[in-house]
Motif scaffolding. Structure first.
Motif, PDB file in Angstrom:
ATOM      1  N   TYR A  64       0.842  -1.186   0.000  1.00  0.00           N
ATOM      2  CA  TYR A  64       0.000   0.000   0.000  1.00  0.00           C
ATOM      3  C   TYR A  64       0.883   1.244   0.000  1.00  0.00           C
ATOM      4  N   GLN A  95       0.795   5.399   0.813  1.00  0.00           N
ATOM      5  CA  GLN A  95       0.030   6.404   1.544  1.00  0.00           C
ATOM      6  C   GLN A  95       0.707   7.762   1.454  1.00  0.00           C
ATOM      7  N   GLY A 106      -1.675  12.651   5.064  1.00  0.00           N
ATOM      8  CA  GLY A 106      -3.052  13.068   5.282  1.00  0.00           C
ATOM      9  C   GLY A 106      -4.091  12.274   4.527  1.00  0.00           C
ATOM     10  N   LYS A 107      -3.665  11.221   3.851  1.00  0.00           N
ATOM     11  CA  LYS A 107      -4.592  10.401   3.063  1.00  0.00           C
ATOM     12  C   LYS A 107      -4.599   8.973   3.576  1.00  0.00           C
ATOM     13  N   GLY A 108      -5.614   8.225   3.165  1.00  0.00           N
ATOM     14  CA  GLY A 108      -5.642   6.814   3.496  1.00  0.00           C
ATOM     15  C   GLY A 108      -4.748   6.022   2.555  1.00  0.00           C
ATOM     16  N   PRO A 109      -4.272   4.861   2.988  1.00  0.00           N
ATOM     17  CA  PRO A 109      -3.443   4.020   2.109  1.00  0.00           C
ATOM     18  C   PRO A 109      -4.244   3.535   0.905  1.00  0.00           C
TER      19      PRO A 109
END
Lengths: 114, 112
Positions: free
Chosen positions: A36, A38, A41-44
């Motif tokens: 993943y 990332q 400040g964001k989701g993976p």
């Protein structure tokens, strides 16, 4: 048994270079290994994944290498770009396991310098 | 297409106050749902997962609880927040037949 060990914790690479992140696992029942990506400040988001029936999987500049006997897998980013700067997580799980719960490594913060 | 919504994006709460974070998924039915906490340098810690309405499994005993009142709604709660509850909370979903997890944008929680 359920751990996934990821290294290095952080990585600095020059633009155009190769970034390599390594992971190791212990549970031989694991049969699905995703990576993943990332951004801050964001989701993976799923980047690439591999199953142990192949030793390598390539998608564009991203390649997973898998060594079943050593219980290790790695992510190679070729021609690394500043836009690749992010935190990368390896993970492992197995079909038929505990509802597909992913066991994540602790992450590698990649910085690609221009 | 499927989408996952998580809110609020950021939250500042005093110690001892309650918490409610909500996550909803659109475009799919009967997803598996997950709550993770991400602390700096410590990766992703699975807190709860759910395979159906009212079915919650806890991975780590703590000050938090989760509920799934509807098929595509997952709520993370606390009655009294602790300083140690600060972190980045992520909701994710997957199909039961597929191991790919899709994450929301996360909620940054600061407990002061």
């Amino acid at each position: 048994q359920q751990q996934v060990k990821q290294s290095p914790q952080s990585l600095i690479v020059q633009k155009g270079g190769i970034s390599i992140i390594n992971c190791a696992y212990e549970n031989t029942a694991f049969d699905y290994f995703p990576w993943y990506q990332q951004f801050p400040g964001k989701g993976p988001a799923l980047l690439i994944a591999i199953r142990p029936d192949v030793s390598e999987k390539k998608e564009g500049r991203f390649t997973i290498s898998f060594n079943k006997s050593a219980k290790q897998f790695s992510l190679h980013i070729m021609d690394s770009q500043p836009g690749d700067s992010a935190t990368y997580f390896c993970a492992a799980t197995y079909y038929g396991g505990s509802q597909g719960n992913l066991i994540f490594g602790k992450g590698t913060k990649l910085s690609v310098k221009p | 297409s499927q989408t996952i919504h998580q809110w609020p994006a950021t939250l500042v709460q005093p110690v001892g106050s309650p918490l409610s974070l909500e996550c909803t998924v659109e475009g799919t039915s009967n997803p598996n749902l997950y709550w993770y906490r991400q602390a700096a340098g410590r990766g992703l810690q699975l807190l709860f997962y759910s395979v159906g309405i009212g079915q919650i499994s806890s991975e780590v005993p703590q000050n938090l609880s989760a509920s799934r009142p509807q098929d595509r709604q997952f709520i993370l709660s606390s009655k009294k927040l602790l300083l140690s509850d600060s972190g980045f909370y992520l909701c994710a979903w997957s199909l039961s037949v597929n191991l790919i997890q899709y994450f929301g944008a996360g909620t940054r929680l600061s407990v002061l």
